[in-house]
Design a protein around this motif. Sequence first.
Motif, PDB file in Angstrom:
ATOM      1  N   VAL A  13      44.949  56.765  59.605  1.00 10.64           N
ATOM      2  CA  VAL A  13      46.212  56.153  58.773  1.00 10.64           C
ATOM      3  C   VAL A  13      46.191  54.659  59.920  1.00 10.64           C
ATOM      4  N   LEU A  14      46.208  54.617  61.106  1.00 16.26           N
ATOM      5  CA  LEU A  14      45.945  53.520  62.152  1.00 16.26           C
ATOM      6  C   LEU A  14      44.777  52.680  61.768  1.00 16.26           C
ATOM      7  N   VAL A  15      43.532  53.064  61.397  1.00 19.57           N
ATOM      8  CA  VAL A  15      42.496  52.659  60.977  1.00 19.57           C
ATOM      9  C   VAL A  15      42.625  51.622  59.600  1.00 19.57           C
ATOM     10  N   LEU A  21      45.678  44.458  57.945  1.00 21.96           N
ATOM     11  CA  LEU A  21      46.493  43.774  58.585  1.00 21.96           C
ATOM     12  C   LEU A  21      46.089  42.011  58.117  1.00 21.96           C
ATOM     13  N   GLY A  22      44.977  41.950  57.828  1.00 20.44           N
ATOM     14  CA  GLY A  22      44.417  40.697  57.249  1.00 20.44           C
ATOM     15  C   GLY A  22      45.122  40.354  55.894  1.00 20.44           C
ATOM     16  N   TRP A  23      45.326  41.315  55.282  1.00 21.01           N
ATOM     17  CA  TRP A  23      45.753  40.972  53.872  1.00 21.01           C
ATOM     18  C   TRP A  23      47.479  40.940  54.013  1.00 21.01           C
ATOM     19  N   LEU A  24      47.836  41.686  54.912  1.00 23.49           N
ATOM     20  CA  LEU A  24      49.342  41.771  55.198  1.00 23.49           C
ATOM     21  C   LEU A  24      49.819  40.297  55.528  1.00 23.49           C
ATOM     22  N   ILE A  25      49.027  39.825  56.548  1.00 18.47           N
ATOM     23  CA  ILE A  25      49.515  38.570  57.230  1.00 18.47           C
ATOM     24  C   ILE A  25      48.754  37.319  56.374  1.00 18.47           C
ATOM     25  N   LYS A  26      47.775  37.246  56.096  1.00 17.50           N
ATOM     26  CA  LYS A  26      47.048  35.939  55.440  1.00 17.50           C
ATOM     27  C   LYS A  26      46.826  36.144  53.966  1.00 17.50           C
TER      28      LYS A  26
END
Length: 67
Positions: A13-15, A21-26
Amino acid sequence: MMLTFLATFSIFVLVVFGMSLGWLIKRKSLQGSCGGISSLGIDKVCDCPEPCDARKKRMAREARRIL
């Protein structure tokens, strides 16, 4: 046994979260870093000289969609 499963699942789940994260942020999706198979001089995934019938039908559908 259960502890091993929970530890493995947590790491998984962490991986997945880290990769997202890239999609969530940018709002930018994952992409290859080396240009894919085109950087190897290969134009298509298979080495057959002519595409199969299913591939020809899919290409025709895509061509109609573009026009």
